[in-house]
Write a protein that holds these residues in place. Structure first.
Motif, PDB file in Angstrom:
ATOM      1  N   THR A 153       0.838  -1.187   0.000  1.00  0.00           N
ATOM      2  CA  THR A 153       0.000   0.000   0.000  1.00  0.00           C
ATOM      3  C   THR A 153       0.883   1.251   0.000  1.00  0.00           C
ATOM      4  O   THR A 153       2.083   1.188   0.265  1.00  0.00           O
ATOM      5  CB  THR A 153      -0.903   0.034   1.235  1.00  0.00           C
ATOM      6  N   LEU A 154       0.263   2.391  -0.258  1.00  0.00           N
ATOM      7  CA  LEU A 154       1.012   3.653  -0.242  1.00  0.00           C
ATOM      8  C   LEU A 154       1.606   3.914   1.141  1.00  0.00           C
ATOM      9  O   LEU A 154       2.758   4.349   1.255  1.00  0.00           O
ATOM     10  CB  LEU A 154       0.092   4.810  -0.638  1.00  0.00           C
ATOM     11  N   LEU A 155       0.848   3.623   2.182  1.00  0.00           N
ATOM     12  CA  LEU A 155       1.331   3.857   3.538  1.00  0.00           C
ATOM     13  C   LEU A 155       2.522   2.949   3.856  1.00  0.00           C
ATOM     14  O   LEU A 155       3.475   3.364   4.531  1.00  0.00           O
ATOM     15  CB  LEU A 155       0.196   3.635   4.540  1.00  0.00           C
ATOM     16  N   GLN A 156       2.479   1.710   3.376  1.00  0.00           N
ATOM     17  CA  GLN A 156       3.607   0.798   3.580  1.00  0.00           C
ATOM     18  C   GLN A 156       4.846   1.279   2.834  1.00  0.00           C
ATOM     19  O   GLN A 156       5.964   1.204   3.358  1.00  0.00           O
ATOM     20  CB  GLN A 156       3.215  -0.613   3.137  1.00  0.00           C
ATOM     21  N   VAL A 157       4.659   1.783   1.619  1.00  0.00           N
ATOM     22  CA  VAL A 157       5.790   2.315   0.851  1.00  0.00           C
ATOM     23  C   VAL A 157       6.387   3.530   1.564  1.00  0.00           C
ATOM     24  O   VAL A 157       7.607   3.681   1.662  1.00  0.00           O
ATOM     25  CB  VAL A 157       5.362   2.674  -0.580  1.00  0.00           C
ATOM     26  N   LEU A 158       5.531   4.392   2.103  1.00  0.00           N
ATOM     27  CA  LEU A 158       6.009   5.569   2.833  1.00  0.00           C
ATOM     28  C   LEU A 158       6.760   5.159   4.092  1.00  0.00           C
ATOM     29  O   LEU A 158       7.846   5.675   4.384  1.00  0.00           O
ATOM     30  CB  LEU A 158       4.831   6.476   3.204  1.00  0.00           C
ATOM     31  N   GLY A 159       6.199   4.229   4.861  1.00  0.00           N
ATOM     32  CA  GLY A 159       6.854   3.788   6.089  1.00  0.00           C
ATOM     33  C   GLY A 159       8.188   3.124   5.826  1.00  0.00           C
ATOM     34  O   GLY A 159       9.161   3.342   6.556  1.00  0.00           O
ATOM     35  N   HIS A 160       8.234   2.302   4.785  1.00  0.00           N
ATOM     36  CA  HIS A 160       9.472   1.636   4.386  1.00  0.00           C
ATOM     37  C   HIS A 160      10.502   2.638   3.894  1.00  0.00           C
ATOM     38  O   HIS A 160      11.686   2.577   4.257  1.00  0.00           O
ATOM     39  CB  HIS A 160       9.140   0.615   3.296  1.00  0.00           C
ATOM     40  N   SER A 161      10.074   3.591   3.079  1.00  0.00           N
ATOM     41  CA  SER A 161      10.994   4.561   2.486  1.00  0.00           C
ATOM     42  C   SER A 161      11.536   5.549   3.513  1.00  0.00           C
ATOM     43  O   SER A 161      12.683   5.994   3.409  1.00  0.00           O
ATOM     44  CB  SER A 161      10.290   5.343   1.372  1.00  0.00           C
TER      45      SER A 161
END
Length: 464
Positions: A160-168
Motif C-alpha cells: 500500500t502507499l502507507l507501507q511504501v512511505l513507512g518503508h521509504s
C-alpha cells in the motif's frame, strides 16, 4: 535561534552545520525507537507506518528543508507505477524515472566537494524504491526462475502507499541507510519478529543490549575519527606539506588517511544500525539458542579490520548496499555470459548512482582493476603445489600476513583518492604526491608483472 545554536555548536566541535545536523538526525533514531517500543509495538500496521512516516519526514525536513519534497514526489510516482503497471515495464519505469531524477538532482545541486544535500537521502531512497519494484515483479515469476535472495524478498501482493512511505522513510534508515527489503519491513510490522512469552504475551524485542553495543561501537569510531583528525585531514594528500615528506612516511600516512575517511562512514552506520536494532527491525533468526540482530548490519568489523586483500573490504564495507547490488543488478546480468562484464556493469551502476564527478568513475574502475589483479594472481599460483607448500610454511605465512595487511592498509588509502577528491585535477595531484604508487602496483600487472610471473612459474614447473 535553534539554527544559530546548531551553527555555533558545529563551529566549536569542528563540523559543518549540515554534518552536525546529520549526526543529530541519526542519533534521533534512538528516542524514536524508544517511543515506538513503549506505545506502538504490536499495534496495527497502519499506525506503525504513520509513525515511521512522520518521524522520517521530521528528520528530512529538519536536515534538508523543502528538498524532501523531491523524495515525496518520487515515492508517490514509484507507488503509482508499481500499482498500475506490471512486469518488466513496471521495473523499467521505476528504475529509469528514479535514476533520471537522481542525476538531475546531482546536476543542479552538486559542487566540487562531497555534498550533504537532499540528494544524500535520495540516493538511499532510489535503491529502496527500485528494490520494491524488483520484489513485486519477482512475486509474479515462477519460483524456479528466482535466486535464493529473490525468493526471500519477493512480494506476492503489492504494498500500500502507507507501507511504501513507512518503508521509504523509516526514521533510523532514511538519512544514510541501511538498505533493507520491503519483505523485511512487512514482516517486522506484521509481528513476525515479536517476542512471545510462555503465557502468550507479546513483548518488545529483547534487543536493547545489542543496540547499546552497536551504539557504543559507533561512539568509539567517532572518537577514533576525532583522534586521527589530529594527525591527518581530508586535504592532507594534496598538500605541499605531504609532498615534501619521505616516501615511507607518505605511504604510512596514506593508510592512516584512508582509515580516517572510512571511519566517518563506519561510525554513522554503526549508530544507525543500533537504532534499527532498538526498533527490532534487524532480527535475523536464532543460532544455537541465541537471537541474531545483524539483519541490517552495514559493516562487518572483524573482516574490515583484518583485511589482507581488497575483496575483504568489499565483503565488509557498505554490506547492505553490496548485497542489494548483487541481488538486483549482478545476478540479473547473467545473460551477458561473462562475470567480468557483470562486474563491470555493477561498478558502472555504482559510479552513476554516486554522482557525475569523474572521481567516482575512476574509483570504481580502479576497484575493477584491483579485483582482477588479485584474482589473477591467486589463480596463477594455485596450480603450483610447490608454491602453495612454500606459502603454507608457518614463518612464511606470518610474513605474508604482515605484508598483506600493510598492502591492504596503504592501498585502501590510494583507492579512496578519486572518491574523496572527485575532481580530475585534484586526484591527479594526489596521485603525484603519492609517487603514483598504485599505478606501479596495479596498473602494470597485465602488461609487466603478470607475464613475467607466468614465465617464472613455467620455468619452475619444468625444473621440478
Amino acid at each position: 535561534m535553534a539554527g544559530g545554536l546548531i551553527a555555533s555548536l558545529a563551529q566549536n566541535i569542528g563540523l559543518t552545520e549540515p554534518a552536525l545536523k546529520l549526526v543529530l538526525g541519526i542519533l534521533a533514531g534512538y528516542p524514536f525507537a524508544l517511543i515506538y517500543r513503549k506505545f506502538l509495538y504490536n499495534k496495527d500496521g497502519v499506525f506503525q507506518c504513520l509513525y515511521f512516516t512522520a518521524c522520517g519526514l521530521t528528520l528530512g525536513f529538519w536536515n534538508y528543508g523543502i528538498g524532501m519534497f523531491h523524495c515525496l514526489a518520487t515515492i508517490l510516482f514509484s507507488y503509482l507505477a508499481i500499482t498500475f503497471l506490471k512486469g518488466p515495464l513496471m521495473v523499467s519505469v521505476v528504475f529509469i524515472f528514479n535514476f533520471i531524477y537522481l542525476l538531475t538532482g546531482y546536476v543542479y545541486s552538486s559542487t566540487d566537494s562531497y555534498d550533504i544535500t537532499w540528494t544524500m537521502p535520495f540516493c538511499v531512497l532510489v535503491l529502496r524504491l527500485i528494490g520494491v519494484a524488483f520484489d513485486v515483479y519477482d512475486g509474479t515469476r515462477p519460483k524456479e526462475q528466482l535466486s535464493s535472495d529473490a525468493l526471500q524478498s519477493a512480494l506476492k501482493e503489492k504494498p500500500t502507499l502507507l507501507q511504501v512511505l513507512g518503508h521509504s522513510l523509516f526514521p533510523s534508515a532514511c538519512l544514510v541507510g541501511p538498505q533493507f527489503s520491503m519483505r523485511r519491513f512487512l514482516d517486522f510490522i506484521n509481528g513476525k519478529f515479536h517476542l512471545k512469552t510462555s503465557d502468550g504475551n507479546i513483548l518488545p524485542p529483547d534487543s536493547t543490549q545489542y543496540a547499546l553495543i552497536r551504539f557504543g561501537m559507533g561512539l568509539f569510531y567517532i572518537i577514533v575519527f576525532q583522534i586521527l583528525s589530529l594527525f591527518v585531514h581530508e586535504d592532507l594528500i594534496i598538500s605541499n606539506e605531504y609532498a615534501e615528506m619521505n616516501f615511507i612516511k607518505r605511504m604510512f600516512l596514506l593508510g592512516v588517511w584512508g582509515r580516517f575517511i572510512l571511519y566517518k562512514y563506519i561510525s554513522c552506520w554503526l549508530l544507525t544500525e543500533g537504532a534499527c536494532i532498538l526498533f527490532g527491525l534487524s532480527y535475523n533468526g536464532e543460532e544455537n539458542g541465541f537471537k541474531k540482530w545483524n539483519g541490517v548490519s552495514n559493516i562487518k568489523l572483524s573482516i574490515f579490520e583484518n583485511s589482507s586483500q581488497f575483496n575483504h573490504y568489499i565483503m565488509s564495507f557498505n554490506a547492505n548496499t553490496n548485497h542489494w547490488v548483487a541481488q538486483h543488478i549482478y545476478k540479473r546480468l547473467k545473460f551477458l555470459g561473462n562475470k567480468y562484464y557483470s562486474q563491470g556493469g555493477v561498478l558502472l551502476f555504482l559510479a552513476v548512482w554516486h554522482g557525475l564527478h569523474s572521481g567516482y568513475y575512476a574509483t570504481f574502475l580502479h576497484e575493477f582493476i584491483v579485483i582482477y589483479v588479485e584474482r589473477d594472481f591467486q589463480h596463477m599460483i594455485k596450480p603450483y603445489e610447490s608454491v602453495t607448500q612454500f606459502l603454507n610454511n608457518s614463518v612464511v605465512k606470518i610474513l605474508c600476513q604482515i605484508i598483506l595487511r600493510l598492502y591492504a592498509f596503504v592501498f585502501m588509502g590510494w583507492s579512496l583518492l578519486p572518491f574523496v577528491y572527485l575532481q580530475y585535477s585534484r586526484y591527479l595531484a594526489a596521485f603525484a604526491n603519492c609517487s603514483y604508487a598504485g599505478v606501479f602496483v596495479f596498473y602494470l600487472w597485465p602488461i609487466l608483472y603478470g607475464p613475467i610471473l607466468r614465465i617464472f612459474l613455467r620455468k619452475e614447473k619444468k625444473l621440478a
